[in-house]
Enzyme design. Structure first.
Site, PDB file in Angstrom:
ATOM      1  N   HIS A   1      -9.256 -27.259   5.474  1.00  0.00           N
ATOM      2  CA  HIS A   1      -8.245 -27.160   4.422  1.00  0.00           C
ATOM      3  C   HIS A   1      -8.729 -27.806   3.273  1.00  0.00           C
ATOM      4  O   HIS A   1      -8.657 -27.194   1.857  1.00  0.00           O
ATOM      5  CB  HIS A   1      -6.937 -27.505   5.061  1.00  0.00           C
ATOM      6  CG  HIS A   1      -5.627 -27.846   3.918  1.00  0.00           C
ATOM      7  ND1 HIS A   1      -4.690 -27.064   4.048  1.00  0.00           N
ATOM      8  CD2 HIS A   1      -5.826 -28.933   2.958  1.00  0.00           C
ATOM      9  CE1 HIS A   1      -3.781 -27.285   3.068  1.00  0.00           C
ATOM     10  NE2 HIS A   1      -4.439 -28.497   2.168  1.00  0.00           N
ATOM     11  N   GLU A   2      -9.097 -29.003   3.300  1.00  0.00           N
ATOM     12  CA  GLU A   2      -9.530 -29.807   2.067  1.00  0.00           C
ATOM     13  C   GLU A   2     -10.851 -29.150   1.410  1.00  0.00           C
ATOM     14  O   GLU A   2     -10.759 -29.193   0.224  1.00  0.00           O
ATOM     15  CB  GLU A   2      -9.868 -31.397   2.624  1.00  0.00           C
ATOM     16  CG  GLU A   2      -8.528 -31.901   2.882  1.00  0.00           C
ATOM     17  CD  GLU A   2      -7.575 -32.032   2.062  1.00  0.00           C
ATOM     18  OE1 GLU A   2      -7.948 -32.310   0.701  1.00  0.00           O
ATOM     19  OE2 GLU A   2      -6.372 -32.007   2.047  1.00  0.00           O
TER      20      GLU A   2
ATOM     21  N   HIS B   1     -10.010 -26.539  -0.835  1.00  0.00           N
ATOM     22  CA  HIS B   1      -9.666 -26.833  -2.217  1.00  0.00           C
ATOM     23  C   HIS B   1     -10.866 -27.221  -2.944  1.00  0.00           C
ATOM     24  O   HIS B   1     -11.139 -26.715  -4.001  1.00  0.00           O
ATOM     25  CB  HIS B   1      -8.721 -28.171  -1.971  1.00  0.00           C
ATOM     26  CG  HIS B   1      -7.359 -28.123  -1.468  1.00  0.00           C
ATOM     27  ND1 HIS B   1      -6.621 -26.984  -1.939  1.00  0.00           N
ATOM     28  CD2 HIS B   1      -6.797 -28.596  -0.659  1.00  0.00           C
ATOM     29  CE1 HIS B   1      -5.440 -27.031  -1.467  1.00  0.00           C
ATOM     30  NE2 HIS B   1      -5.397 -28.144  -0.456  1.00  0.00           N
TER      31      HIS B   1
END
Ligand SMILES: *[C@@H]1O[C@H](CO)[C@@H](O)[C@H](O)[C@H]1NC(C)=O
Ligand SMILES: *[C@@H]1O[C@H](CO)[C@@H](O)[C@H](O)[C@H]1NC(C)=O
Ligand SMILES: *[C@@H]1O[C@H](CO)[C@@H](O)[C@H](O)[C@H]1NC(C)=O
Ligand SMILES: *[C@@H]1O[C@H](CO)[C@@H](O)[C@H](O)[C@H]1NC(C)=O
Ligand SMILES: *[C@@H]1O[C@H](CO)[C@@H](O)[C@H](O)[C@H]1NC(C)=O
Length: 687
Positions: free
Chosen positions: A241-242, A245
């Site tokens: 997820h990170e 980004h």
């Protein structure tokens, strides 16, 4: 009045406790981003792709573990972290591809930092070049990480009119085989301390000429890595997820996404986000709109961004995109997917080729139309996917788990069946809680009030066996019953039971309802194993200034640390290096090079023995006088001659001296070390 206060306080608590899991936007605000000198942000409209056709090849994310920090974790925590990182970088390279640039990756320096003035008169020979150096310049950072000089381009300072620069800082050696360099830091930062639920956060800090992020940092909060049971899939999910980004799905990058749909050239997208007539901010790019439209069954629709994070969120709207890897509040890993709308966004960034076979279609909201998930419609009596009564037990929309009807700060008052954990996993064999229920890997959650007794039962979520006949076609089995056909969308009765059972439509037997694989954490241990060894072993001799007491755990930690340093400076993937022996009492061990299933194949086929042997003495130095200095030397295994001499070369030219000087690296074990007791203690205290 007091009601308002209490509600506000509860909302605040909810935000605090349950949902602010992602700190990307706040970390990104704190990150200084450097672009190549030629790009003046937001003015370049059109730029060419490389003139010669270049194939798109898998994106290589190279994690760079800051030396020294493994001391914050135990050996096995470290191995687990690295194993999670490998899993994520593998997913990314399966998913994304880029036109690779040649040679090792070198990061840029910020001219406005190293340079105090620039020659501004067009008649000058050195027009636009740096004219004076800022003596307070101490290199570049990526959030809190000091970027090593060896990863950075050099720079020059020029006299007004001369042809020789006044000052030259040479180019670093760069990082080989890398399209995105990810600094991995483990530190109990202020952000970690303020948000105890946070496992990790990431930001990007360097862009290439097209605006694609080429370097970033991920910070792991050590407390969460240490807590209780290590949840491998959970860490993998947060990490993915990170990194998504940092690779481009960031509100600070939306307006830099480019359109490369015309061959040979790319242009800025005029507008990526916009507000719809109801005030919902959405992403309006071609692939995203098409996928979102297909998903809802409603022409082209922009994909909604979270409205509870202002001004622009880097997450999809929770009400409409449950189950996506990029919502602000993540479901457990087995209920979260790399969805097709997220992949469409990566296509629309313009920087990547995307392997769409990686994606899963969202089940949440499928075919539900444009007005799906609006705060005004989610409360309607028959609103599919949503529920009414707080605390009511039903089924999570994927039917793997029972669900508890509840809301959170991102749902704008809508209620959904949140997965019930610890007892609510129908797919997990366990003691049966309700009569007639079956918990089994092939069980799913069904709304039902089946009972053998005559008393009236309320319909709720229960676990029964199912088996797939065809997509969306299945049978069910209740404790003691025969297999019974279960036509999707219909209520059925089961022979021998009172009551009814609802057969869900479009949720089962379509490939999205796999129960999680049994949690297998099988990080390959780098220690003392047998490996398909390539070439001879290399004896590594460590010298430590201070006398320290050793125990096996400390020795492992140090060996791990040293292998990390060697891998970095020899430009080899860490996973190729193994210690084939334990650290002896004289502090030496044998390093062997060998393939490992977790490694990308070595590029050239030439193995890095020589680059390791060519490293002169290495130092790991601690900043404060209390810390130990460790020197690393290499010997061919079996030979007694220490191969450290490069003396013949030294003095032949300045370049070589500079090169050697760079080799004698002082590795910051770093500012954080000096500040952190845990770190300093690590080799002194008993582990
Ligand atoms: C695309 O993804 C699949 C897995 O879904 C993987 O097996 C395949 O190797 C990937 N293709 C490329 C070109 O990376
Ligand atoms: C710079 O050098 C050119 C010749 O190379 C000379 O004509 C010019 O006057 C010089 N400018 C300055 C400001 O010294
Ligand atoms: C550094 O490398 C770039 C190419 O990547 C080159 O143009 C430049 O001249 C080099 N600088 C130095 C000081 O070697
Ligand atoms: C369902 O959630 C509510 C809070 O929203 C909680 O009070 C309740 O205990 C939960 N029920 C179960 C069975 O976990
Ligand atoms: C089960 O639920 C249905 C619908 O709510 C109801 O009509 C029926 O009476 C219930 N049966 C039992 C045995 O509780």
């Amino acid at each position: 009045m007091s009601k308002v206060v209490i509600v506000t306080f509860c909302l605040f608590l909810m935000v605090k406790l349950c949902c602010l899991v992602c700190l990307h936007d706040s970390a990104q605000r704190d990150t200084h981003v450097v672009s190549p000198p030629a790009v003046i942000p937001h003015t370049t409209k059109i730029f060419r792709r490389s003139t010669t056709w270049a194939p798109q090849l898998p994106l290589r994310v190279t994690p760079w573990y800051l030396p020294g920090q493994s001391a914050l974790l135990t050996l096995s925590q470290n191995t687990q972290l690295q194993s999670a990182m490998r899993e994520v970088t593998k997913t990314i390279s399966d998913m994304l591809s880029v036109q690779r640039s040649e040679g090792p990756l070198l990061l840029n320096r910020d001219m406005s930092k190293y340079c105090r003035s620039i020659w501004g008169d067009p008649s000058l020979l050195n027009y636009k070049r740096c004219g004076s150096r800022d003596l307070s310049y101490h290199g570049e950072r990526c959030l809190d990480v000091v970027i090593p000089d060896s990863h950075l381009h050099g720079y020059e300072v020029w006299p007004m009119n001369g042809t020789e620069p006044d000052h030259v800082t040479p180019n670093g050696t760069g990082v080989p085989d890398t399209d995105f360099l990810l600094y991995v830091r483990v530190a109990q930062t202020e952000k970690c301390a303020l948000q105890p639920s946070v496992i990790a956060y990431a930001s990007y800090c360097q862009l290439d000429h097209s605006g694609r992020p080429i370097a970033g940092v991920i910070v792991f909060c050590p407390k969460r890595l240490r807590d209780g049971v290590y949840q491998h899939q959970h860490i993998v999910q947060v990490c993915l997820h990170e990194i998504l980004h940092a690779l481009g799905f960031s509100s600070s990058l939306f307006e830099r996404w480019i359109d490369c749909s015309f061959p040979g050239q790319c242009s800025s997208r005029s507008r990526v986000t916009n507000t719809d007539e109801r005030g919902q901010l959405r992403i309006y790019t071609p692939n995203v709109m098409q996928r979102m439209g297909e998903h809802l069954g409603a022409g082209n629709v922009g994909a909604p961004l979270e409205d509870q994070e202002s001004p622009t969120s880097s997450h999809w709207e929770s009400r409409m995109m449950q189950g996506s890897i990029l919502t602000a509040s993540l479901s457990p890993p087995h209920l979260t997917y790399l969805d097709s709308i997220t992949l469409a966004a990566f296509q629309d960034m313009g920087w990547y080729g995307v392997n769409t076979s990686m994606s899963s279609h969202l089940v949440w909201g499928k075919g539900a139309g444009v007005s799906f998930g609006l705060p005004s419609t989610c409360q309607e009596k028959l609103a599919d996917f949503f529920c009414k009564d707080q605390g009511e037990i039903g089924c999570h929309h994927l039917h793997l788990n029972k669900g508890n009807c509840s809301t959170d700060a991102f749902l704008d008052g809508c209620r959904i069946y949140k997965p019930l954990l610890q007892g609510g996993e129908c797919w997990l064999k366990q003691e049966n809680y309700g009569a007639d229920e079956i918990y089994h890997s092939q069980s799913r959650c069904f709304f039902s009030n089946l009972t053998k007794e005559t008393k009236h039962e309320k319909v709720k979520g229960r676990c029964y066996l199912h088996r797939c006949i065809a997509p969306n076609t299945f049978q069910i089995k209740v404790q003691g019953s025969e297999w019974t056909d279960c036509p999707a969308g219909e209520w059925i009765e089961v022979k021998g039971f009172e009551g009814v059972l609802l057969c869900p439509d479009g949720r089962l037997c379509s490939g999205f309802d796999r129960p999680p694989a049994p949690t297998s954490v099988s990080p390959t241990s780098p220690f003392y194993g047998t490996f398909p060894q390539i070439g001879p072993g290399i004896r590594v001799q460590l010298t430590i200034v201070q006398n320290l007491e050793w125990n096996p755990a400390k020795k492992k930690l140090l060996t791990e640390e040293v292998l990390g340093v060697v891998a970095h400076h020899a430009g080899v993937q860490r996973c190729f290096l193994h210690a084939s022996t334990q650290l002896d009492t004289d502090l030496s061990f044998v390093l062997v090079i060998g393939e490992s299933s977790n490694c990308r194949p070595h590029p050239t086929g030439s193995w890095p023995h020589s680059s390791i042997m060519n490293l002169t003495d290495y130092f790991i130095t601690y900043e404060s006088p209390q810390f130990s200095t460790i020197t690393i030397r290499f010997q061919s295994h079996g030979s007694q001659n220490s191969i450290v001499s490069q003396a013949g070369l030294v003095g032949t030219c300045v370049g070589v001296i500079l090169f050697c000087a760079m080799l004698i690296l002082t590795i910051c074990w770093c500012k954080y070390r000096a500040r952190s007791l845990q770190v300093r203690d690590v080799y002194h205290a008993q582990l």
